[in-house]
Design an enzyme around this catalytic site. Sequence first.
Site, mmCIF file in Angstrom:
data_model
loop_
_atom_site.group_PDB
_atom_site.id
_atom_site.type_symbol
_atom_site.label_atom_id
_atom_site.label_comp_id
_atom_site.label_asym_id
_atom_site.label_seq_id
_atom_site.Cartn_x
_atom_site.Cartn_y
_atom_site.Cartn_z
ATOM 1 N N LYS A 268 90.598 82.771 23.397
ATOM 2 C CA LYS A 268 90.688 83.275 24.774
ATOM 3 C C LYS A 268 92.128 83.210 25.261
ATOM 4 O O LYS A 268 92.900 82.381 24.792
ATOM 5 C CB LYS A 268 89.836 82.394 25.694
ATOM 6 C CG LYS A 268 88.333 82.554 25.537
ATOM 7 C CD LYS A 268 87.592 81.628 26.499
ATOM 8 C CE LYS A 268 86.086 81.753 26.348
ATOM 9 N NZ LYS A 268 85.549 83.073 26.703
ATOM 10 N N ARG B 113 75.370 82.555 21.970
ATOM 11 C CA ARG B 113 74.148 83.133 21.393
ATOM 12 C C ARG B 113 73.860 82.573 20.006
ATOM 13 O O ARG B 113 72.711 82.520 19.581
ATOM 14 C CB ARG B 113 74.244 84.666 21.394
ATOM 15 C CG ARG B 113 75.379 85.228 20.585
ATOM 16 C CD ARG B 113 75.737 86.649 20.988
ATOM 17 N NE ARG B 113 76.403 86.711 22.279
ATOM 18 C CZ ARG B 113 76.789 87.836 22.880
ATOM 19 N NH1 ARG B 113 76.578 89.009 22.302
ATOM 20 N NH2 ARG B 113 77.385 87.794 24.056
HETATM 21 N N1 BES Z 1 81.396 81.142 27.730
HETATM 22 C C1 BES Z 1 81.730 82.512 27.672
HETATM 23 C C2 BES Z 1 81.251 83.302 28.887
HETATM 24 C C3 BES Z 1 81.848 82.886 30.200
HETATM 25 C C4 BES Z 1 82.986 83.505 30.661
HETATM 26 C C5 BES Z 1 81.242 81.921 30.967
HETATM 27 C C6 BES Z 1 83.529 83.131 31.875
HETATM 28 C C7 BES Z 1 81.776 81.552 32.197
HETATM 29 C C8 BES Z 1 82.932 82.167 32.636
HETATM 30 C C9 BES Z 1 81.127 83.150 26.420
HETATM 31 O O1 BES Z 1 81.029 82.312 25.325
HETATM 32 C C10 BES Z 1 82.009 84.284 26.026
HETATM 33 O O2 BES Z 1 83.119 84.041 25.677
HETATM 34 N N2 BES Z 1 81.474 85.497 26.097
HETATM 35 C C11 BES Z 1 82.194 86.656 25.735
HETATM 36 C C12 BES Z 1 81.276 87.514 24.899
HETATM 37 C C13 BES Z 1 81.961 88.674 24.235
HETATM 38 C C14 BES Z 1 82.931 88.184 23.179
HETATM 39 C C15 BES Z 1 80.911 89.562 23.625
HETATM 40 C C16 BES Z 1 82.621 87.374 27.000
HETATM 41 O O3 BES Z 1 81.871 87.343 27.983
HETATM 42 O O4 BES Z 1 83.717 87.907 27.022
HETATM 43 MN MN MN Z 2 82.792 82.300 24.178
#
Ligand code: BES
Ligand code: MN
Length: 506
Positions: free
Chosen positions: A281, A355
């Site tokens: 990230k 997931r």
């Molecule tokens: N934990 C994150 C989602 C999240 C983002 C929760 C901001 C709370 C605040 C999750 O694991 C994630 O990174 N999701 C990705 C999925 C994508 C790679 C398909 C996302 O939402 O960008």
């Molecule tokens: Mn994630």
Amino acid sequence: MRQLLDIQFVPLSGEAAPTVLVLADDGVAFGSSAKRIDERTKGSLSKAAGAAEFKGKARSAIEVLAPAGIEARRVIVMGTGGTKTELDRLRLGGAAYGQISARKAETAVLVADPVDPGQVSEEVFAADLAFGALLRSYNFDKYRTKKSEADEEEKHDGLRTLSIQCGKPDAAAKAFASRRATAEGVFLARDLVNEPANALGPVEFAERLSELKSKGLTVEVLDDSDLKAMRMNALLAVGQGSVRPPRVVVMQWNGAKSKRAKPVCFVGKGVCFDTGGISIKPAGGMEDMKGDMGGAACVAGLMLALAKRNAAVNAVGIVGLAENMPSGTALRPGDIITSMSGQTIEVLNTDAEGRLVLADALWYASDRFKPRFIIDLATLTGAIMVALGKEYAGLFCNDDRFAKELEAAGDATGDKVWRMPLAKAYDRLIDSKNADMKNIGGRYGGAITGAQFLQRFVKDTPWAHLDIAGTAMDSGRTEINQSWGSGWGVRLLDRLVADNYEKVEK
Ligand code: BES
Ligand code: MN
Ligand code: ZN
């Protein structure tokens, strides 16, 4: 365990305190007890209300300082106008707590004698106010060793004892007991979300949950060798880049008359920190990913609440705990893993890790417990915030009646859910050429493809997925929550169980 605000229920016209809060409706009429205070102060309250153009609007307040004729140093008059629902009463109690604590009182009296309590008895009115005040009183300051003078001024933990004067104090105290139990669950969830990830990795999280044994829960901790033996490879894959090993914790509460009654089941995403892994990230805001275990925190808080209020239900809470880190041992984009279910997953983005954790946790839950239903909670996608903001959690459900129960519990508690679609066409978006599925869909509908992925691991059980990325943390301060970790979902699911799954046993 944290020290809870001490709430006492005492008769009307009981002892006074330096700070007193009374209620007035939107005709600026007082209940009998507040009216007596107004009379003894030669009408100071009504005069002040007139001078301040106070109209009794819900949660609006004025302060009358050093009123003659009574001991109190200040009387706060708070409006109740339009207070009808349970949530209105909780918010009123929270606002009352806010007014009182802002004045740095150590003890205070809240006179809960509304002109008209609405559809509920006076004891329920008082208990709901108390519940709102208690929820509002939570703060997380265990890591602050010094407080500046300015901080001292705003300090919100000054109030130690709140006496609530009401018509039937014994009945109110009784009604409050179950609410207090629920609040303790909310506070556990908030605590877990607020903790930084250095203090709360998978191992420490599991240790914290083991402490719940003293509350009457059965708690099993599955360690990494157990998880390997059970072939929970998807969950293990998420944790493989971290030096801190994953855990799965299974909590059980057996409160139903029949020990053999089918349990209700809750599954939580517990990614103690989500860097994204190799699909790392960006730096900005990454600290918020200490809250990526909000689903697991909610499940733990709910299990504590059910035990504390001795709920007449058999319930199972399962949390999948892992830390998603980049390293030489980390999962790579392109890797194909075989989940516990036997289905293979091509990992195209290591940041879609929640997931993977849930795939094995959900499969294990349905396989071992054959529950009446499964609800999973997960801070799963940023996309759910694009769709719904921070006001509603996304609800995905394979059963219409069940979805309606959740929506009703959401409206009652204010932990609101908005139903999102599931459909074959979305499911096709996660088909993979190289494996049974891939862990990301295309550019659009990201919260939905996340849910479709999870559905492949639940089969025929009534199931609901709550995407709580927008609500579990940093969802805005409210009358009943001033904390970053909100404890979202504990009151929702506690209510779902109380309203639908405690009376009937199947
Ligand atoms: N934990 C994150 C989602 C999240 C983002 C929760 C901001 C709370 C605040 C999750 O694991 C994630 O990174 N999701 C990705 C999925 C994508 C790679 C398909 C996302 O939402 O960008
Ligand atoms: Mn994630
Ligand atoms: Zn995540």
